[in-house]
Enzyme design. Structure first.
Site, mmCIF file in Angstrom:
data_model
loop_
_atom_site.group_PDB
_atom_site.id
_atom_site.type_symbol
_atom_site.label_atom_id
_atom_site.label_comp_id
_atom_site.label_asym_id
_atom_site.label_seq_id
_atom_site.Cartn_x
_atom_site.Cartn_y
_atom_site.Cartn_z
ATOM 1 N N HIS A 295 4.702 -9.677 -11.347
ATOM 2 C CA HIS A 295 5.737 -10.236 -10.471
ATOM 3 C C HIS A 295 5.336 -10.210 -9.001
ATOM 4 O O HIS A 295 6.113 -10.593 -8.144
ATOM 5 C CB HIS A 295 7.047 -9.464 -10.652
ATOM 6 C CG HIS A 295 7.533 -9.451 -12.065
ATOM 7 N ND1 HIS A 295 7.779 -10.598 -12.775
ATOM 8 C CD2 HIS A 295 7.797 -8.431 -12.914
ATOM 9 C CE1 HIS A 295 8.178 -10.290 -14.006
ATOM 10 N NE2 HIS A 295 8.192 -8.977 -14.109
ATOM 11 N N PRO B 270 19.094 -9.761 -1.367
ATOM 12 C CA PRO B 270 18.883 -9.725 0.075
ATOM 13 C C PRO B 270 19.722 -10.765 0.811
ATOM 14 O O PRO B 270 19.630 -11.957 0.531
ATOM 15 C CB PRO B 270 17.388 -10.051 0.216
ATOM 16 C CG PRO B 270 16.820 -10.031 -1.161
ATOM 17 C CD PRO B 270 17.946 -10.264 -2.092
ATOM 18 N N GLU B 271 20.524 -10.297 1.728
ATOM 19 C CA GLU B 271 21.278 -11.173 2.627
ATOM 20 C C GLU B 271 20.838 -10.808 4.041
ATOM 21 O O GLU B 271 19.874 -10.071 4.210
ATOM 22 C CB GLU B 271 22.787 -10.973 2.423
ATOM 23 C CG GLU B 271 23.203 -11.157 0.963
ATOM 24 C CD GLU B 271 24.681 -10.932 0.710
ATOM 25 O OE1 GLU B 271 25.473 -11.039 1.659
ATOM 26 O OE2 GLU B 271 25.039 -10.638 -0.440
ATOM 27 N N ARG C 88 37.739 -29.310 5.025
ATOM 28 C CA ARG C 88 37.260 -28.810 3.732
ATOM 29 C C ARG C 88 38.359 -28.104 2.954
ATOM 30 O O ARG C 88 39.016 -27.209 3.453
ATOM 31 C CB ARG C 88 36.053 -27.891 3.947
ATOM 32 C CG ARG C 88 34.992 -28.578 4.791
ATOM 33 C CD ARG C 88 33.742 -27.776 4.936
ATOM 34 N NE ARG C 88 33.009 -27.695 3.672
ATOM 35 C CZ ARG C 88 31.788 -27.158 3.580
ATOM 36 N NH1 ARG C 88 31.205 -26.659 4.644
ATOM 37 N NH2 ARG C 88 31.176 -27.126 2.428
ATOM 38 N N ARG D 294 12.456 -12.756 -10.367
ATOM 39 C CA ARG D 294 13.050 -14.022 -10.839
ATOM 40 C C ARG D 294 12.489 -15.263 -10.161
ATOM 41 O O ARG D 294 12.875 -16.371 -10.499
ATOM 42 C CB ARG D 294 14.571 -13.975 -10.678
ATOM 43 C CG ARG D 294 15.151 -13.009 -11.660
ATOM 44 C CD ARG D 294 16.645 -13.049 -11.725
ATOM 45 N NE ARG D 294 17.083 -11.904 -12.498
ATOM 46 C CZ ARG D 294 18.297 -11.418 -12.512
ATOM 47 N NH1 ARG D 294 19.226 -11.985 -11.787
ATOM 48 N NH2 ARG D 294 18.596 -10.384 -13.235
#
Length: 291
Positions: A113, A2-3, A172, A133
């Site tokens: 789960h 999921p984003e 960066r 997870r």
DNA sequence: ACCGCACCCTGAGCGC
DNA sequence: TGCGCTCAGGGTGCGG
């Protein structure tokens, strides 16, 4: 995984199930990293609270409660938030999938789960949060109390701007893809949409961030907004575990330009898509279209 | 300040 | 058939 698009699609559907309802019961699994707020306290805090809104900040969902406190939810890698009655093979282990044809799969039953089950005073389905997870997170936030995780987030990726990227990249030297994955710069971009956006922008994933021009940053910002909006329209990407809260699959995974297409021809130039590792993340790109 | 890396976790897929 | 290994990855925190 999921984003932002998957979380936003989830928010829109869960909002209908959640807002206006009062928590009656909270069932959890045992204490673990999943529970930033321990299960016992979570139960005490939530029972009797009415949900007044469900908001999204990057990949976080935040339920606003009637006493001003908040419930923070993060789906992590394999988190699934859905209403009772949803049925999908993705909600079952491979073992159970093998024993049932998808059409015959019964409505979801909580399994080991399923770490959080909310029931409500008002009529309507229970809410399930399942996460194989356990990279997901649940936290209760007291009224008026700032939350470090939320405070660290950069601007929402749907509002990505070239200026924000340009400013964030000046000092960066790491790969631009790693900057896109930095939630403190743009909140909501994950591995799939970072790859997709860089393809659309025509820029190599490994390009050192500080070498980007203002114009290139603008192109990336446009691509980020475009790919996220498109995916939301299609219901997100159902690649491994993601399902919409009603159990249906999203549709963006069939439109991916590069993600998960290693060796397949680029949709633009037919050159085989390549896979490399950038910042410990698998990364997909077209060596011809991305310079 | 920046950046690489270990860690949290479990199941799928692979080689033997 | 079955075991053990590797890989996947979002976010946090640590050490250089």
């Amino acid at each position: 995984m999921p984003e932002l698009p998957e979380v936003e699609v989830t928010r829109r559907q869960i909002e209908k199930v959640l807002v206006g309802r009062t928590v009656r019961g909270v069932v959890t699994t045992r204490k673990s990293y999943f529970f930033i707020t321990p299960p016992g306290e979570l139960r005490t805090r939530l029972v009797g609270r009415r949900v007044v809104a469900l908001n999204r900040h990057g990949k976080y969902l935040v339920a606003e409660l009637d006493d001003g406190s908040r419930l923070l939810l993060h789906l992590g890698m394999t988190g699934q938030l859905f209403a009772a009655g949803a049925r999908s093979p993705r909600l079952l282990s491979a073992e159970r999938r093998a024993t049932l044809s998808p059409e015959k799969a019964a409505a979801f039953e909580p399994d080991q789960h399923t770490h959080l089950v909310l029931s409500f005073d008002e009529p309507g389905p229970n809410l399930y949060f399942r996460d194989v997870r356990k990279f997901g997170k649940v936290a209760w936030i007291a009224r008026g109390k700032p939350n470090g995780r939320l405070e660290k987030l950069g601007i929402d990726a749907l509002e990505a701007t070239g200026d924000a990227l340009y400013d964030a990249t000046r000092t960066r030297s790491l790969a631009i893809k790693s900057v896109l994955l930095d939630q403190g710069v743009l909140a909501g971009v994950g591995n799939i949409y970072a790859d997709e956006a860089l393809f659309l922008a025509g820029i190599r994933s490994k390009r050192r961030a500080r070498t980007l021009t203002r114009e290139e940053c603008e192109r990336i910002a446009v691509a980020v907004r475009k790919v996220l909006r498109r995916s939301i329209t299609r219901g997100g990407s159902s690649i491994d575990d993601y399902v919409r809260p009603d159990g249906s699959d999203g549709g963006y995974q069939t439109e991916c330009f590069v993600y998960g297409r290693t060796g397949e021809p680029c949709r633009t130039c037919k050159t085989p898509i390549r896979r490399i590792v950038v910042g410990q993340r698998s990364t997909h790109f077209c060596p011809e279209c991305q310079r």
